[in-house]
Design a protein around this motif. Structure first.
Motif, mmCIF file in Angstrom:
data_model
loop_
_atom_site.group_PDB
_atom_site.id
_atom_site.type_symbol
_atom_site.label_atom_id
_atom_site.label_comp_id
_atom_site.label_asym_id
_atom_site.label_seq_id
_atom_site.Cartn_x
_atom_site.Cartn_y
_atom_site.Cartn_z
ATOM 1 N N PRO A 315 13.288 101.149 -70.213
ATOM 2 C CA PRO A 315 12.514 102.109 -71.003
ATOM 3 C C PRO A 315 12.349 101.621 -72.447
ATOM 4 C CG PRO A 315 14.183 103.237 -69.711
ATOM 5 C CD PRO A 315 14.475 101.771 -69.592
ATOM 6 N N ILE A 316 11.204 101.895 -73.016
ATOM 7 C CA ILE A 316 10.898 101.445 -74.376
ATOM 8 C C ILE A 316 11.951 101.903 -75.373
ATOM 9 C CG2 ILE A 316 9.269 101.738 -76.292
ATOM 10 C CD1 ILE A 316 8.307 99.778 -74.281
ATOM 11 N N VAL A 317 12.432 103.150 -75.218
ATOM 12 C CA VAL A 317 13.353 103.711 -76.210
ATOM 13 C C VAL A 317 14.693 102.980 -76.222
ATOM 14 C CG1 VAL A 317 12.318 105.993 -76.206
ATOM 15 C CG2 VAL A 317 14.128 105.481 -74.566
ATOM 16 N N GLN A 318 14.974 102.202 -75.184
ATOM 17 C CA GLN A 318 16.251 101.488 -75.129
ATOM 18 C C GLN A 318 16.128 100.034 -75.572
ATOM 19 O OE1 GLN A 318 18.156 101.991 -71.304
ATOM 20 N NE2 GLN A 318 17.774 104.202 -71.261
ATOM 21 N N ILE A 319 14.923 99.621 -75.935
ATOM 22 C CA ILE A 319 14.709 98.240 -76.372
ATOM 23 C C ILE A 319 14.941 98.145 -77.873
ATOM 24 C CG2 ILE A 319 12.992 96.401 -76.596
ATOM 25 C CD1 ILE A 319 11.696 97.448 -74.042
ATOM 26 N N THR A 320 15.617 97.092 -78.308
ATOM 27 C CA THR A 320 15.915 96.905 -79.730
ATOM 28 C C THR A 320 15.329 95.590 -80.210
ATOM 29 O OG1 THR A 320 18.041 95.843 -79.225
ATOM 30 C CG2 THR A 320 18.039 98.235 -79.537
ATOM 31 N N THR A 321 15.281 95.422 -81.531
ATOM 32 C CA THR A 321 14.772 94.174 -82.104
ATOM 33 C C THR A 321 15.660 93.018 -81.658
ATOM 34 O OG1 THR A 321 16.059 94.577 -84.120
ATOM 35 C CG2 THR A 321 13.762 95.311 -84.110
ATOM 36 N N GLY A 322 15.013 91.899 -81.396
ATOM 37 C CA GLY A 322 15.730 90.718 -80.921
ATOM 38 C C GLY A 322 15.683 90.554 -79.418
ATOM 39 N N ASP A 323 15.366 91.632 -78.685
ATOM 40 C CA ASP A 323 15.237 91.523 -77.235
ATOM 41 C C ASP A 323 14.035 90.652 -76.882
ATOM 42 O OD1 ASP A 323 17.411 93.111 -76.822
ATOM 43 O OD2 ASP A 323 16.292 94.925 -76.280
ATOM 44 N N ILE A 324 14.137 89.969 -75.740
ATOM 45 C CA ILE A 324 13.029 89.147 -75.250
ATOM 46 C C ILE A 324 12.313 89.907 -74.134
ATOM 47 C CG2 ILE A 324 12.348 86.981 -74.162
ATOM 48 C CD1 ILE A 324 13.377 86.630 -76.986
ATOM 49 N N ILE A 325 10.992 90.074 -74.311
ATOM 50 C CA ILE A 325 10.189 90.798 -73.319
ATOM 51 C C ILE A 325 9.220 89.831 -72.660
ATOM 52 C CG2 ILE A 325 8.401 92.560 -73.025
ATOM 53 C CD1 ILE A 325 9.727 94.206 -75.135
ATOM 54 N N ARG A 326 9.153 89.915 -71.349
ATOM 55 C CA ARG A 326 8.204 89.091 -70.593
ATOM 56 C C ARG A 326 6.960 89.936 -70.282
ATOM 57 N NH1 ARG A 326 10.813 86.656 -65.540
ATOM 58 N NH2 ARG A 326 11.790 85.342 -67.154
ATOM 59 N N VAL A 327 5.801 89.362 -70.541
ATOM 60 C CA VAL A 327 4.532 90.058 -70.311
ATOM 61 C C VAL A 327 3.745 89.296 -69.254
ATOM 62 C CG1 VAL A 327 2.475 91.050 -71.359
ATOM 63 C CG2 VAL A 327 4.523 90.707 -72.741
ATOM 64 N N HIS A 328 3.428 89.965 -68.161
ATOM 65 C CA HIS A 328 2.670 89.345 -67.094
ATOM 66 C C HIS A 328 1.174 89.451 -67.365
ATOM 67 C CE1 HIS A 328 6.560 90.467 -65.151
ATOM 68 N NE2 HIS A 328 6.457 89.214 -64.716
ATOM 69 N N PRO A 329 0.358 88.645 -66.677
ATOM 70 C CA PRO A 329 -1.100 88.726 -66.867
ATOM 71 C C PRO A 329 -1.622 90.145 -66.636
ATOM 72 C CG PRO A 329 -0.525 86.763 -65.615
ATOM 73 C CD PRO A 329 0.733 87.561 -65.751
ATOM 74 N N GLY A 330 -2.460 90.610 -67.554
ATOM 75 C CA GLY A 330 -3.084 91.924 -67.422
ATOM 76 C C GLY A 330 -2.247 93.085 -67.914
ATOM 77 N N GLU A 331 -0.994 92.832 -68.296
ATOM 78 C CA GLU A 331 -0.120 93.915 -68.761
ATOM 79 C C GLU A 331 -0.378 94.235 -70.233
ATOM 80 O OE1 GLU A 331 4.053 93.899 -66.221
ATOM 81 O OE2 GLU A 331 3.955 92.863 -68.146
ATOM 82 N N ARG A 332 -0.034 95.471 -70.614
ATOM 83 C CA ARG A 332 -0.051 95.834 -72.024
ATOM 84 C C ARG A 332 1.227 95.336 -72.684
ATOM 85 N NH1 ARG A 332 -3.954 98.758 -74.273
ATOM 86 N NH2 ARG A 332 -5.266 100.018 -72.893
ATOM 87 N N ILE A 333 1.090 94.818 -73.871
ATOM 88 C CA ILE A 333 2.253 94.397 -74.649
ATOM 89 C C ILE A 333 2.930 95.659 -75.181
ATOM 90 C CG2 ILE A 333 2.962 93.179 -76.745
ATOM 91 C CD1 ILE A 333 0.618 91.227 -76.130
ATOM 92 N N ALA A 334 4.245 95.768 -74.979
ATOM 93 C CA ALA A 334 4.939 97.034 -75.234
ATOM 94 C C ALA A 334 5.230 97.273 -76.709
ATOM 95 C CB ALA A 334 6.247 97.072 -74.439
ATOM 96 N N LEU A 335 5.657 96.249 -77.432
ATOM 97 C CA LEU A 335 6.086 96.407 -78.823
ATOM 98 C C LEU A 335 5.606 95.226 -79.662
ATOM 99 C CD1 LEU A 335 9.734 97.487 -77.971
ATOM 100 C CD2 LEU A 335 8.018 98.988 -78.994
#
Length: 819
Positions: A315-335
């Motif tokens: 969940p977005i609310v549990q993500i903090t700065t420094g975390d690595i997020i993987r974005v697949h083709p066609g996905e919205r970038i979360a942060l």
């Protein structure tokens, strides 16, 4: 003493007079500095300092009858293991802004939180627990953030349906004879008149006590406080009709001879029609906030977080700065973040209005809410929650939509006294009919008095300005124009001069080295290497051009010492024991360096629209560099469009006068102010303003911040610096300056829409109050029925809202912005 800004969602606001009373209640709290109450989105923006506290503000609103809206959510809390954990979670949640009550249950691992809407969000509350080390999650998030206006519309629809079902038999019994001959005779012959009236009494009493109860629950307390509002007018009108009809039904002997009649149908139909108007109004209000809902819907609720090589949907609310997020083709970038791995093209049109996808590679910034293309990316999160660009955009749009324009102050002053004046007019109407009216005078007096009360409700007046602001600024945001301050909407229509910064605003901001002339004692590559080594420490676009030129020639850069910069003049440093100075001709003059030997070359460079830069080594002139910053392709279109609007266009720059004049000639600019420092731009703006002209300044750099703050309206290029954006009233989210034209266009359209709404609202009330009082009857015309008055009143508000909603379909004034 710190100033605090809060925005509260209020309940109980129904008309313009409510706005005035809510504002007066807030202004009466010691420490409150500024207040703006908005009827359209039912919010109050409050600025306060000591000794005012949140409890004082909410208490004043409660006392005035317009309490701040509260909501309750239940959070799932992880990692709690003992009573001390409960205490820590409770303290963390209780300390969050806007939280009123907290109850944490260890057994169920849940926290029940009551918070003030507008001061925080469910995600904001959850983040407080998460930051304390106890990850919190909002269950059924869609339900907790469901649109309040949609819920209100559903409730009104239910009340409207009940009222209509109960009113229909009353209307058919009492008014059926006007449409179908023989209905009244049939009623007399079957159930009889008395039974008919008793049935009407039962049905209408249910209408008033059930779906119509809100008018009395809110209106009567306001009336008793000597602060009547729209609800008070409706309660008085329908209540008077019901009381008279009830007396006529059950105690006819106390009425004067010949006055026995019932008006149950009027009371019921008035309530039904006003509920219909409010239902349509709530639906329309919901559409005015569509731009905000679109923006909120852009952020995904979960993202793929990669830790130790393991990908987990989080969940977005549990993500903090420094975390690595993987974005697949066609996905919205979360942060918001910086690309760590991968390459792709990202559609950033929701931010900039530009339809062309932007290439992203390692080191490039990505923005939450934008859409990834065909490639795959991994990025490191740099901003979360309210710090993301999307959250800031939403906040800017909300602030603009809740703004109070100067024109609204006049409206609020009028509507504050309007309802008491209407009650007085209604009372005088009743007296005049009783004294001068024909028999049955009491019946005529009742009909006319109720009609005046109902037809004069000032809903349309209160909605005229804020609804147009909400829709206009929302549509502007969709076109990439963000009004950080809503009052800029009104200010723009009075502007006569538009002043542009040159570099990065009218020009691309990415200049290239186009000429290099060295004096006799120096060698070109050697001088360029030294100059580029020094300029590598500068962030100026011209410095970047010189560095690129040196790198293109394969010249290695060195590390200078004692680097200093003098804004607007130049830079200097020590390199291999030699003193290097680089800057404009005025910098050389101040340093006592003669530039005459290169005057001819400098004049030629300037006439070609290039910027001449000098370099001196150990006090001796070494070279003249020509740097050309190409004009943005859309700049001629923007300048031409502004001039067609009847505006004068100026350009202000620290650049050489010859270069500035050459660019101005190409663009058709009326006024050029060249070779000025940041304070020189401010002085030039002061001079223009001294003539009485309102001035807009458009810029993008740190050095433009003072000018942006000085101008009557400051417009910042969104691709510029944060300092420039914070100093501006309006932000163009892309670097496309045709957005300036769109800003002017939406301003003019919105203000025209507001004037149309105000004219309708005031003209409507001015015209219909005398008609309701019976002026036409005196000249042989009809007496306005209270039912028609209710329909007309509801129609007025719906008209104003529908007119404001037309702004949703405004198309960009120029092709540079994407609709």
């Amino acid at each position: 003493m710190a100033l605090h800004d809060i925005k509260l969602h209020l309940t109980g606001l129904s008309c313009g007079s409510c706005v005035g009373r809510a504002e007066r209640a807030l202004q009466g709290v010691p420490g409150v500095q500024d207040v703006a109450v908005n009827l359209a989105n039912e919010t109050a923006a409050v600025r306060f300092d000591d000794p005012a506290e949140l409890s004082d503000i909410t208490g004043a609103l409660l006392q005035a009858g317009y309490p701040a809206q509260e909501e309750q959510i239940v959070l799932h809390i992880a990692n709690m293991s003992c009573a001390s954990c409960v205490g820590r979670v409770e303290r963390a949640l209780a300390d969050a802004p806007g939280v009123k009550e907290v109850a944490v249950n260890l057994a169920s691992e849940k926290a029940k939180v009551t918070y003030i809407v507008g001061m925080t969000t469910p995600d904001g509350v959850a983040a407080a627990a998460t930051d304390a080390g106890y990850p919190a999650q909002v269950p059924d998030r869609n339900a907790t953030v469901s649109d309040r206006k949609d819920a209100e519309a559903l409730e009104l629809k239910r009340d409207l349906t009940i009222a209509a079902v109960l009113t229909a038999p009353v209307f058919a019994i009492e008014m059926g004879g006007h449409f179908v001959p023989g209905v009244h005779a049939l009623i007399h012959q079957t159930i009889g008149m008395q039974a008919s009236w008793v049935l009407q009494f039962v049905l209408v009493t249910l209408v008033l006590a059930w779906p119509g109860r809100g008018f009395f629950a809110k209106g009567l307390p306001a009336l008793f406080k000597a602060a009547p509002d729209m609800n008070a007018l409706v309660a008085m009108g329908t209540g008077a009709a019901w009381v008279f009809s009830t007396v006529a039904t059950f105690l006819p002997g106390i009425l004067p001879q010949g006055t026995r009649a019932v008006y149950f149908e009027a009371a019921a139909v008035i309530v039904t029609l006003i509920l219909l108007g409010r239902y349509l109004e709530a639906r329309a209000k919901g559409r005015t906030g569509q731009a905000i809902r679109k923006l909120v819907g852009l952020q995904p609720q979960t993202a793929t977080v990669v830790k130790d090589g393991i990908a987990t949907m989080t969940p977005i609310v549990q993500i903090t700065t420094g975390d690595i997020i993987r974005v697949h083709p066609g996905e919205r970038i979360a942060l918001d973040g910086v690309v760590a791995e991968g390459r792709s093209y990202v559609d950033e049109s929701m931010i900039s209005g530009e339809p062309v996808p932007v290439e992203k590679a390692p080191g490039a910034a990505v923005i939450g809410g934008t859409v990834n293309g065909a490639g795959s990316l991994s990025f490191e999160v740099t901003k979360t929650g309210d710090a993301t660009m999307l959250a800031q955009i939403i906040r800017m749009v909300e602030d603009a939509q809740g703004a109070k324009l100067p024109i609204q102050d006049l409206v609020n002053k009028i509507t504050l006294w309007f309802v008491p004046a209407v009650i007085l007019v209604a009372a005088l109407t009743v007296i005049m009919w009783l004294v001068l009216g024909p028999d049955p005078a009491l019946s005529y007096a009742l009909v006319a008095g109720v009609a005046v009360l109902i037809v004069a409700c000032p809903c349309a007046m209160g909605l005229a300005t804020p609804t147009s602001i909400m829709v206009g600024t929302g549509r502007a945001a969709e076109m990439g124009v963000l009004f950080r301050k809503g009052d800029a909407l009104q200010a723009l229509q009075n502007v006569r001069v538009v002043a542009f910064d040159k570099t990065g605003t009218l020009t691309a901001g990415r200049p290239e080295l186009t000429a290099l002339h060295v004096t006799d004692d120096f060698e070109a590559d050697s001088v360029l290497q030294m100059v580029a080594s020094v300029e590598a420490l500068s962030e100026h676009p011209i410095a970047a051009a010189i560095v690129r030129a040196a790198e293109n020639r394969g010249l290695g850069l060195q590390d200078p010492r004692d680097f200093t910069t003098e804004t607007g003049f130049g830079v200097s440093a020590m390199l291999d024991g030699r003193h290097i100075r680089i800057g404009a001709d005025r910098f050389m003059r101040d340093c006592g360096i003669d530039t005459k030997v290169l005057t001819q070359q400098a004049d030629k460079i300037a006439t070609e629209g290039q910027t001449p830069i000098y370099a001196a080594i150990d006090g001796q002139l070494a070279c003249l560099i020509g740097v050309s910053d190409p004009i943005k392709p859309e700049a001629p279109q923007a300048v031409n469009a502004l001039r067609k609007m009847g505006l004068r266009v100026a350009m202000m720059t620290g650049d050489n006068a010859g270069t500035a004049n050459a660019i101005a000639a190409q663009l058709g600019i009326d006024l050029v102010v060249a070779e000025v420092l940041p304070d020189g731009k401010v002085a030039a703006l002061d001079t223009l303003q001294a003539t009485g002209d309102k001035v807009v300044f458009i810029g993008d750099g740190i050095n433009d911040a003072p000018a942006l703050a000085t101008a009557d309206v400051g417009i910042a290029i969104g691709t510029g610096t944060d300092i420039a954006i914070e100093s501006a009233d309006v932000v163009l989210m892309s670097g496309d300056i045709t957005g300036v034209v769109n800003a002017f266009d939406i301003s003019r359209r919105t203000m025209r829409n507001i004037r149309q709404n105000l004219f309708w609202a005031f003209a409507y009330n001015t015209a219909l109050i005398p008609v309701a009082a019976g002026v036409l009857y005196v000249f042989g015309g009809p007496l306005l029925s209270p039912m028609i008055a209710a329909g007309a009143m509801a129609l007025s508000s719906v008209f104003v809202l529908s007119n404001a909603l037309r702004l949703r379909w405004v198309t960009p004034a120029t092709k540079g912005e994407m609709a």
